[in-house]
Motif scaffolding. Sequence first.
Motif, PDB file in Angstrom:
ATOM      1  N   UNK A  74       0.841  -1.195   0.000  1.00 34.55           N
ATOM      2  CA  UNK A  74       0.000   0.000   0.000  1.00 34.55           C
ATOM      3  C   UNK A  74       0.881   1.251   0.000  1.00 34.55           C
ATOM      4  N   UNK A  75       0.863   1.993  -1.094  1.00 39.65           N
ATOM      5  CA  UNK A  75       1.710   3.181  -1.220  1.00 39.65           C
ATOM      6  C   UNK A  75       1.122   4.401  -0.519  1.00 39.65           C
ATOM      7  N   UNK A  76      -0.122   4.314  -0.059  1.00 41.40           N
ATOM      8  CA  UNK A  76      -0.766   5.460   0.577  1.00 41.40           C
ATOM      9  C   UNK A  76      -0.643   5.492   2.089  1.00 41.40           C
ATOM     10  N   UNK A  77       0.093   4.559   2.661  1.00 38.29           N
ATOM     11  CA  UNK A  77       0.209   4.515   4.119  1.00 38.29           C
ATOM     12  C   UNK A  77       1.302   5.457   4.619  1.00 38.29           C
ATOM     13  N   UNK A  78       1.008   6.138   5.710  1.00 36.27           N
ATOM     14  CA  UNK A  78       2.023   6.971   6.346  1.00 36.27           C
ATOM     15  C   UNK A  78       3.043   6.102   7.077  1.00 36.27           C
ATOM     16  N   UNK A  79       2.632   4.869   7.443  1.00 34.04           N
ATOM     17  CA  UNK A  79       3.516   3.976   8.197  1.00 34.04           C
ATOM     18  C   UNK A  79       3.468   2.569   7.596  1.00 34.04           C
ATOM     19  N   UNK A  80       4.335   2.331   6.623  1.00 38.33           N
ATOM     20  CA  UNK A  80       4.480   1.006   6.003  1.00 38.33           C
ATOM     21  C   UNK A  80       5.851   0.483   6.389  1.00 38.33           C
TER      22      UNK A  80
END
Length: 192
Positions: A74-80
């Motif tokens: 998921x490229x939209x996560x602030x915390x990956x």
Amino acid sequence: MRYCVFAGSSTGHDPIFGRAAARMGTTLAERGIGLVYGGASVGLMGILADAARRRGGEVIGVIPRSLVEKEVAHSGLADLRVVGSMHERKALMGELSDGFIALPGGLGTLEELFEVWTWAQLGHHGKPCALLNVGGFYDGLTSFLHHVVEAAFLKPVHRNMLIAADDVDALLSALLAYQPPKVDKWMARSNA
């Protein structure tokens, strides 16, 4: 507080599964409960994370480097958090979470749930483990677990550690009320 939610990288055939994943993500965010999950943008995992994000919830994705492309991280996560292995993934998810929920899913979902439930049985943690049995998805599993108890391979006290409900609100209420059983030893010695 954060709950780890295990879920399929597919949506399955029944739209009820996607609706349940969205409801779980939305409800967690609305209750101020953070989400820890497998880090993918696809399947029930993606629906879950997107629903929580839309409501401004905390979302932490944890994904092994080998699955970044396969599960479409998921490229939209602030915390990956990208880790080296499945073992590291599960350890970090467990460390970050105050409880565990399995939505419908396949082998990975089941394996993750059974590992954290086993950790609880062995006393490694006292965190609740649960199934969201939406659409009766886990009916066969709960029936099998009854069989395992009847065959004396699982004590009722340990079977009862796994919470199951078909409604998100009821499940979350049960998780919040959970008290781990007090069991001194989980296995009796044979007198052979």
